[in-house]
Design an enzyme around this catalytic site. Structure first.
Site, PDB file in Angstrom:
ATOM      1  N   GLU A   1       7.982  54.716  17.223  1.00  0.00           N
ATOM      2  CA  GLU A   1       7.871  53.272  17.427  1.00  0.00           C
ATOM      3  C   GLU A   1       8.153  52.908  18.880  1.00  0.00           C
ATOM      4  OE1 GLU A   1       8.726  51.547  13.009  1.00  0.00           O
ATOM      5  OE2 GLU A   1      10.494  51.862  14.251  1.00  0.00           O
TER       6      GLU A   1
ATOM      7  N   ALA B   1      18.066  52.583   6.668  1.00  0.00           N
ATOM      8  CA  ALA B   1      18.724  51.373   6.170  1.00  0.00           C
ATOM      9  C   ALA B   1      18.747  51.289   4.631  1.00  0.00           C
ATOM     10  CB  ALA B   1      18.052  50.152   6.759  1.00  0.00           C
TER      11      ALA B   1
ATOM     12  N   GLY C   1      33.102  49.137   9.243  1.00  0.00           N
ATOM     13  CA  GLY C   1      31.694  49.135   9.655  1.00  0.00           C
ATOM     14  C   GLY C   1      30.912  48.054   8.932  1.00  0.00           C
TER      15      GLY C   1
END
Lengths: 422, 422
Positions: free
Chosen positions: B174, B317, B12
């Site tokens: 968002e 993140a 990944g």
């Protein structure tokens, strides 16, 4: 045979159709422009999307956006399925029937495999953004696959690193040069596969590349291509294309990626109008850009065949654009009750083709240019003709960026088949 | 139980995996990073691709490009199909078997429909570029269809102009804000459909939007969303989703476009390792980010569940990034024969969410920001974290451009299904 033009229907929002629509901005008419895409595409740069130099958004702009402030124009994203010449109506896929006083058919062309449509799956062409993204994915994936198999199966790796472009017209030449450069620039990112195994082969059935150019420019283009590492094979006839192999009268080529840049086939305008067409599907038009005997129907751009002093006009953007402007002006005059007399005359500004990032061949108003000056001219011309300032700005910035850094910001493999990314 | 680390395999190339790889740049190890995509994706901005503000190339960068100068790292574009803990090997789809001394699993998460996978076809989620382009196409096509049918079937037009977002976490909030703005900005390009019929509905099962934020920020976010014309419905449970309809305990909604931003499901790390997982598929890891009892296997980012003072770390993140850096440093130490003692500790910089083009809510190191200052902070933070200078530059230019001009240069419908464009 009324001349009272009120409703103008334009099919196709390429260079021809869009130019016609814009030319009618101030005319007392209702303009309806129909396209199956929502965007106008700057096709001359499509090969740069396919080779990861530009992004789709940099060479395409929503048709609605181009015509947003033209109040007498409406845009319909739909597909035309037929035309009724007597009723003067256009039928669309979604079931609409649009009446017209004047119809402009600017539907362009698609690639033709000369009756071998089974080749399409192995050798896709380059006409739409979808084609370009598909090709980009194919090219980039080929290097990834080569890197994976090179240890166990070097032959397969070589096959993945071999790219064949069929047809050495402007598109084929520009594509081959761009692939050669892409291949070179990506190699630095790989650990195992070697530059030496990259092969880019350009096949041309005729005696020279860029047949529509002057002889010496063709020679220069061939030299520049070879300098980029492209194997140029003229007089080579493709006899078969299958998975992993291209068969020519000069022998077989083992290649996973084959691109078709050879023949084009005009869109079904002829069928819609039940008119005779040329072998490649073009509708013959007279000096007013109307098919013989049709009062209110115009066919322009790649869909049409128009002879100017003995030879048919080439299927390039400037021709389509000038035809669109001519028809737009003509219809504007008719709508105002005037009777236009002037026939269409193509002002040939010349031809351009680029080979890689700092060479191009150009012939503008008889002046021949080669090498870097040609490339600058080519770049300026293309950026200038890009519709919409935003696109111009970003394309220029992007090109500058690529030129300085050799980066390939757009080198994305996006698995476009649904679910392919899971 | 050897500590001699030589071969590090990272599965990944998201924030976690890539951070780990980079952290190992100077360590005496061989790093192999495997991803089924060829690009690292800046997922926090994916919704802007889905709403035609940014292009894919602006939020994604080829993994090879990121690691091109890291000589001890190789990138493989492939899919992992299994892990053999005893043999210490990773098996890939293309048939490779990669031995490892240390394995880092950073495979992220996908969306989960809580057992109702049949909803996926009607309410796609947003995890990959492909998802984003699919959603962009769906949203833009909806307006085109509305424009076509509005005369004959106004109800259908309203259904096409209704957009439902399920889930009011950062992504949902968002996305809803961005769709509302897109809807507003495109309307100027249409002639028939009216602004009044645009409906953007945000459904949240919980009592408030942005549950992970402070109460007052949630309230501000809801207010800002409503100011953009978003209907915020909290405490609304979705009971069924079918073509054209969303059923909730508060009634049915007729909508052609539904986006799923509700649940996430961790990737199959648990299955590969034959370890117990949480209800949402996460692998529990200890303070060294290893699953209990595994010496040489690390699970980080959205694939892992790690508790910090009582509550699990969020799937964002910064968490993945910090985990990657921790594991990278740990492995570098082990490779040098040292024995790391420090455990992982998450430094919480705070949370950010934007609502439209000039409002955001943020809580950074305890400082709360709202409205335009929050938006500026949000923009700066995101641009700053974009990998690669080129992307930063272009995203900033592009945002500035959008901000000044309200243009949507990326409003392209590309019919991603093969042949769809013909």
């Amino acid at each position: 045979m009324s001349q009272a033009i009120k409703d103008v229907v334009i099919v196709g929002a390429g260079f021809g159709g869009l130019s016609a629509a814009k030319e009618l901005a101030k005319a007392p008419v209702n303009v309806t422009i129909i396209d199956q895409q929502n965007h106008h595409l700057f096709q001359p740069l499509l090969y740069q999307v396919a080779t990861a130099s530009l992004t789709p958004a940099e060479i395409a702009v929503p048709i609605r956006h181009v015509l947003r402030s033209q109040r007498n124009a409406q845009v319909i994203m739909d597909r035309v399925v037929g035309v009724d010449k007597d009723a003067q109506t256009v039928a669309t896929e979604s079931g609409r029937v649009l009446p017209y006083d004047a119809l402009v058919i600017a539907t362009g062309a698609r690639h033709s495999y000369f009756g071998r449509d089974d080749w399409a799956q192995f050798a896709p062409g380059l006409k739409t953004l979808n084609d370009a993204l598909g090709l980009r994915e194919k090219i980039l994936t080929a290097f990834e696959k080569a890197e994976i198999v090179v240890d166990g199966d070097p032959d397969a790796a070589r096959r993945f690193q071999t790219f064949v472009v069929v047809g050495a017209g402007p598109t084929g030449v520009e594509l081959a040069g761009a692939i050669a450069e892409l291949a070179q620039s990506v190699m630095r990112d790989f650990r195992k596969i070697s530059k030496e195994n990259n092969r880019i082969i350009l096949l041309e059935g005729g005696p020279r590349v860029l047949p529509s150019f002057a002889e010496d420019l063709s020679q220069r283009a061939a030299r520049d291509l070879e300098a980029l590492g492209v194997e140029v094979r003229t007089g080579a006839m493709v006899t078969d294309i299958a998975a992993g192999t291209v068969t020519t009268d000069q022998g077989d080529i083992a290649a996973e990626t084959v691109v078709w840049a050879a023949g084009v086939q005009a869109s079904p305008a002829g069928i819609w109008l039940s008119l005779p067409v040329t072998r490649s599907g073009h509708v013959e038009v007279d000096t007013t850009l109307r098919p013989d005997g049709l009062e209110n129907v115009y066919v322009i751009g790649d869909a049409a065949r128009h002879e100017a002093n003995g030879s048919p006009l080439p299927g390039i953007a400037p021709v389509a654009k000038q035809m669109g402007i001519y028809v737009g002006r003509r219809l504007a005059a008719l709508a105002r009750g005037r009777t236009p007399t002037r026939g269409f005359r193509y002002a040939d500004a010349g031809t351009l083709a680029t080979i890689g990032r700092n060479s191009a061949v150009a012939e503008i108003y008889g002046i021949k240019m080669k090498g870097f000056p040609g490339w600058l001219l080519w770049g300026a011309a293309h950026v200038y003709f890009l519709i919409g300032f935003k696109n111009r700005l970003f394309v220029m910035l992007h090109w500058l960026w690529l030129y300085v850094t050799w980066q390939r910001g757009v080198r994305l493999i996006m698995h476009r088949e649904p679910g392919g990314d899971v």
